[in-house]
Design a protein around this motif. Sequence first.
Motif, PDB file in Angstrom:
ATOM      1  N   CYS A 176     -27.763  22.142 -41.457  1.00 20.80           N
ATOM      2  CA  CYS A 176     -26.559  21.864 -42.246  1.00 20.80           C
ATOM      3  C   CYS A 176     -25.959  20.514 -41.865  1.00 20.80           C
ATOM      4  O   CYS A 176     -25.541  19.736 -42.734  1.00 20.80           O
ATOM      5  CB  CYS A 176     -25.551  22.989 -42.041  1.00 20.80           C
ATOM      6  SG  CYS A 176     -24.129  22.918 -43.146  1.00 20.80           S
ATOM      7  N   ILE A 189     -19.635  26.889 -40.648  1.00 23.94           N
ATOM      8  CA  ILE A 189     -21.066  27.131 -40.421  1.00 23.94           C
ATOM      9  C   ILE A 189     -21.179  28.485 -39.736  1.00 23.94           C
ATOM     10  O   ILE A 189     -20.764  28.656 -38.584  1.00 23.94           O
ATOM     11  CB  ILE A 189     -21.726  26.036 -39.569  1.00 23.94           C
ATOM     12  CG1 ILE A 189     -21.697  24.690 -40.303  1.00 23.94           C
ATOM     13  CG2 ILE A 189     -23.170  26.423 -39.255  1.00 23.94           C
ATOM     14  CD1 ILE A 189     -22.440  23.576 -39.595  1.00 23.94           C
ATOM     15  N   TRP A 200     -27.321  25.486 -48.520  1.00 20.29           N
ATOM     16  CA  TRP A 200     -27.757  25.859 -47.173  1.00 20.29           C
ATOM     17  C   TRP A 200     -27.509  27.328 -46.915  1.00 20.29           C
ATOM     18  O   TRP A 200     -26.453  27.869 -47.291  1.00 20.29           O
ATOM     19  CB  TRP A 200     -26.974  25.028 -46.149  1.00 20.29           C
ATOM     20  CG  TRP A 200     -27.116  25.468 -44.724  1.00 20.29           C
ATOM     21  CD1 TRP A 200     -28.080  25.081 -43.831  1.00 20.29           C
ATOM     22  CD2 TRP A 200     -26.275  26.398 -44.021  1.00 20.29           C
ATOM     23  NE1 TRP A 200     -27.893  25.711 -42.622  1.00 20.29           N
ATOM     24  CE2 TRP A 200     -26.791  26.514 -42.706  1.00 20.29           C
ATOM     25  CE3 TRP A 200     -25.140  27.136 -44.380  1.00 20.29           C
ATOM     26  CZ2 TRP A 200     -26.214  27.345 -41.752  1.00 20.29           C
ATOM     27  CZ3 TRP A 200     -24.557  27.963 -43.430  1.00 20.29           C
ATOM     28  CH2 TRP A 200     -25.096  28.059 -42.130  1.00 20.29           C
ATOM     29  N   THR A 225     -19.846  26.384 -47.820  1.00 19.91           N
ATOM     30  CA  THR A 225     -20.947  25.626 -47.215  1.00 19.91           C
ATOM     31  C   THR A 225     -22.267  25.957 -47.896  1.00 19.91           C
ATOM     32  O   THR A 225     -23.077  25.064 -48.192  1.00 19.91           O
ATOM     33  CB  THR A 225     -21.048  25.937 -45.709  1.00 19.91           C
ATOM     34  OG1 THR A 225     -19.747  25.830 -45.134  1.00 19.91           O
ATOM     35  CG2 THR A 225     -22.001  24.989 -45.011  1.00 19.91           C
TER      36      THR A 225
END
Length: 318
Positions: free
Chosen positions: A213, A229, A282, A276
């Motif tokens: 990421c 994340i 991702w 994200t």
Amino acid sequence: MKVLITGGSGHIGSHIAERLLARKDQVLVIDNYATGRRDNLTAQVGLQITEGTIADKVLVDRLFDDFKPDIVVHAAAAYKDPENWEEDVLTNELGTVNVVKAAKRTGVKRVIYFQTSLCYGLHPIEQPITLNHPLFSGKSPGGSSYAISKTGGEQYIELSGLDFISFRLANSYGPRNLSGPLPTFYHRLTSNKGCFVMDTRRDFIFVDDLVDCVIKAVDGAGTRGYYHISTGKDYSVKELFDATLKALGMSPETPVELRARGEDDVFTILIDPSKTNKDFDWTPKTSLETGIQKAIDWYKTHGITQTFTHLKVEDKKH
């Protein structure tokens, strides 16, 4: 591309450095080795390493002037002593100010920052925690010097006007990680010392998935602001302990002691990664079992002499 990585010999920073070097980017690392290891990075083409602290403004300014980075990955952080507020402020706040001002002065295109998800306080008002959750809400704002100073650093980055991505992280684990429960379990179990587990839950993100990421952010993905994340799934620390035993092939004679969490700890940190997932295209790929085995394989090869935590954990019996 020229990338300056603060804390580049630490768990996360060194993995990012290696990924960038593998694709022929130029990397400058600054690290004071308070928690990073010298053997995390080996000498290679494209890599420069400077030993020092980001709290040293003269050093920071010189490095930026000489290297002229395109991107800054700000992974340096003080967290090894929960009572050393002065060091936390020097590194996490003043050090961040030094980095940000140098980045702005020298025309850095983007600063990438790593923030603790403890910024949401010890009593989150929603699960999973979204990016709309207020900082330090609930009954106990702050909770630790680490969380307070990291959040101060994040706010200075936003104040700068620079393009930035601040990744608020789940618990990163994997090779080279020396903080948190996994390396502590390994160290104590392989040293014939007693273990205990805290009555808490955490979202564990494997370092390779995290770096996937971050590299996208280095290459321009995402928009100025904040991201999580995480895997979006939490596990009890007891589950992590059991998985560690399995990876080591160990079966203790008595059940592990379960302890109530301290006043500076939060029951669960489960953060929502949906923004994200969308903006960076991702998703994490590594299962907890696979990640733990990879981490333990590294511990076996490289050894652990010391582990770190920002929490005030009293070792009552051992």
